[in-house]
Scaffold this motif. Structure first.
Motif, PDB file in Angstrom:
ATOM      1  N   ASP A   1       0.870  -1.174   0.000  1.00 29.93           N
ATOM      2  CA  ASP A   1       0.000   0.000   0.000  1.00 29.93           C
ATOM      3  C   ASP A   1       0.910   1.228   0.000  1.00 29.93           C
ATOM      4  O   ASP A   1       1.457   1.610   1.039  1.00 29.93           O
ATOM      5  CB  ASP A   1      -0.899  -0.018   1.236  1.00 29.93           C
ATOM      6  CG  ASP A   1      -1.878   1.139   1.272  1.00 29.93           C
ATOM      7  OD1 ASP A   1      -1.588   2.206   0.656  1.00 29.93           O
ATOM      8  OD2 ASP A   1      -2.924   1.002   1.913  1.00 29.93           O
TER       9      ASP A   1
ATOM     10  N   LEU B   1       0.320   4.101   2.555  1.00 34.41           N
ATOM     11  CA  LEU B   1       0.773   3.835   3.927  1.00 34.41           C
ATOM     12  C   LEU B   1       2.278   4.016   4.056  1.00 34.41           C
ATOM     13  O   LEU B   1       2.761   4.617   5.008  1.00 34.41           O
ATOM     14  CB  LEU B   1       0.414   2.403   4.339  1.00 34.41           C
ATOM     15  CG  LEU B   1      -1.023   2.132   4.746  1.00 34.41           C
ATOM     16  CD1 LEU B   1      -1.210   0.660   5.075  1.00 34.41           C
ATOM     17  CD2 LEU B   1      -1.400   2.978   5.955  1.00 34.41           C
TER      18      LEU B   1
ATOM     19  N   GLY C   1       3.495   7.538   3.676  1.00 34.71           N
ATOM     20  CA  GLY C   1       3.084   8.343   4.820  1.00 34.71           C
ATOM     21  C   GLY C   1       4.071   8.308   5.971  1.00 34.71           C
ATOM     22  O   GLY C   1       3.918   9.019   6.951  1.00 34.71           O
TER      23      GLY C   1
ATOM     24  N   LYS D   1       4.950  -2.092  11.627  1.00 33.20           N
ATOM     25  CA  LYS D   1       3.627  -1.572  11.989  1.00 33.20           C
ATOM     26  C   LYS D   1       2.761  -1.308  10.762  1.00 33.20           C
ATOM     27  O   LYS D   1       1.561  -1.535  10.790  1.00 33.20           O
ATOM     28  CB  LYS D   1       3.763  -0.255  12.765  1.00 33.20           C
ATOM     29  CG  LYS D   1       4.220  -0.399  14.172  1.00 33.20           C
ATOM     30  CD  LYS D   1       4.228   0.974  14.826  1.00 33.20           C
ATOM     31  CE  LYS D   1       5.066   0.985  16.079  1.00 33.20           C
ATOM     32  NZ  LYS D   1       5.234   2.323  16.624  1.00 33.20           N
ATOM     33  N   ARG D   2       3.365  -0.804   9.696  1.00 37.92           N
ATOM     34  CA  ARG D   2       2.608  -0.361   8.521  1.00 37.92           C
ATOM     35  C   ARG D   2       2.428  -1.420   7.449  1.00 37.92           C
ATOM     36  O   ARG D   2       1.463  -1.371   6.702  1.00 37.92           O
ATOM     37  CB  ARG D   2       3.321   0.828   7.862  1.00 37.92           C
ATOM     38  CG  ARG D   2       3.506   2.010   8.761  1.00 37.92           C
ATOM     39  CD  ARG D   2       2.448   3.028   8.487  1.00 37.92           C
ATOM     40  NE  ARG D   2       2.650   4.193   9.334  1.00 37.92           N
ATOM     41  CZ  ARG D   2       2.558   5.411   8.909  1.00 37.92           C
ATOM     42  NH1 ARG D   2       2.306   5.671   7.652  1.00 37.92           N
ATOM     43  NH2 ARG D   2       2.720   6.412   9.743  1.00 37.92           N
TER      44      ARG D   2
ATOM     45  N   ASN E   1       1.423  -4.601   5.911  1.00 36.75           N
ATOM     46  CA  ASN E   1       0.501  -5.688   6.205  1.00 36.75           C
ATOM     47  C   ASN E   1       0.656  -6.782   5.150  1.00 36.75           C
ATOM     48  O   ASN E   1      -0.319  -7.215   4.547  1.00 36.75           O
ATOM     49  CB  ASN E   1      -0.937  -5.155   6.235  1.00 36.75           C
ATOM     50  CG  ASN E   1      -1.869  -6.136   6.899  1.00 36.75           C
ATOM     51  OD1 ASN E   1      -1.438  -7.053   7.597  1.00 36.75           O
ATOM     52  ND2 ASN E   1      -3.160  -5.967   6.665  1.00 36.75           N
TER      53      ASN E   1
END
Length: 176
Positions: free
Chosen positions: A110, A113, A116, A153-154, A156
């Motif tokens: 993504d 994400l 960011g 964390k980001r 997935n």
């Protein structure tokens, strides 16, 4: 026959995840792959296969490892041509191949994400997003990075990293 590279995540990092490379070669041959070679002890294999579905090959290898060795090991498979593209598309300067890594992803990331993440949060480390990989530079080494926890964390998606020396060696084996 197509040439492939299989990247196994997290093997031989502790006694509970030990996989002998001879066992990995035998397992791949049992699945019908030919010209099987392994590189290093970190779960890198190069082979030829009549099957043209890398994701299917990866899932078969994962199932065989679970059935034969009792381990749950994520596997990412790329064709030799895809690996060539990864090398050619590298957007960063490789200042130190041992501290420059490609993080191979099982799926397309993504981008929103990842983009960011503020680069100041992990400077002086660097990251660029590729097709299904992240190009990363860790000037202070790969052991304790600031970027890895942010990605964990980001991100997935299943991922496994290889330093540039390993990536280029695997490409040479896959094309050789």
């Amino acid at each position: 026959m197509m040439r492939y590279v299989a990247l196994l995540r997290g093997i031989n990092v502790n006694p509970g995840t030990t996989v002998a490379m001879a066992d990995l070669r035998a397992l791949l041959e049992k699945l019908g792959h030919t010209e099987v070679r392994t590189h290093l002890r970190s779960g890198n294999a190069v082979f030829a296969s009549a099957d043209e579905r890398p994701e299917w090959i990866a899932s078969l290898i994962e199932r065989e490892i679970t059935g034969e060795l009792g381990l749950t090991v994520p596997v990412i498979v790329r064709t030799a041509a895809e690996l060539r593209q990864v090398v050619e598309d590298n957007p960063l300067e490789v200042r130190d191949p041992a501290r420059f890594a490609v993080m191979f992803l099982a799926d397309t990331p993504d981008r929103a994400l990842l983009e960011g993440i503020d680069p100041a949060a992990y400077a002086p480390e660097e990251m660029r997003v590729g097709r299904r990989e992240l190009y990363t530079y860790f000037p202070e080494g790969l052991r304790r990075t600031r970027l890895q926890p942010l990605l964990a964390k980001r991100l997935n998606v299943t991922a496994t990293a290889r330093n540039w020396n390993t990536v280029t060696r695997l490409l040479a084996l896959a094309e050789g």
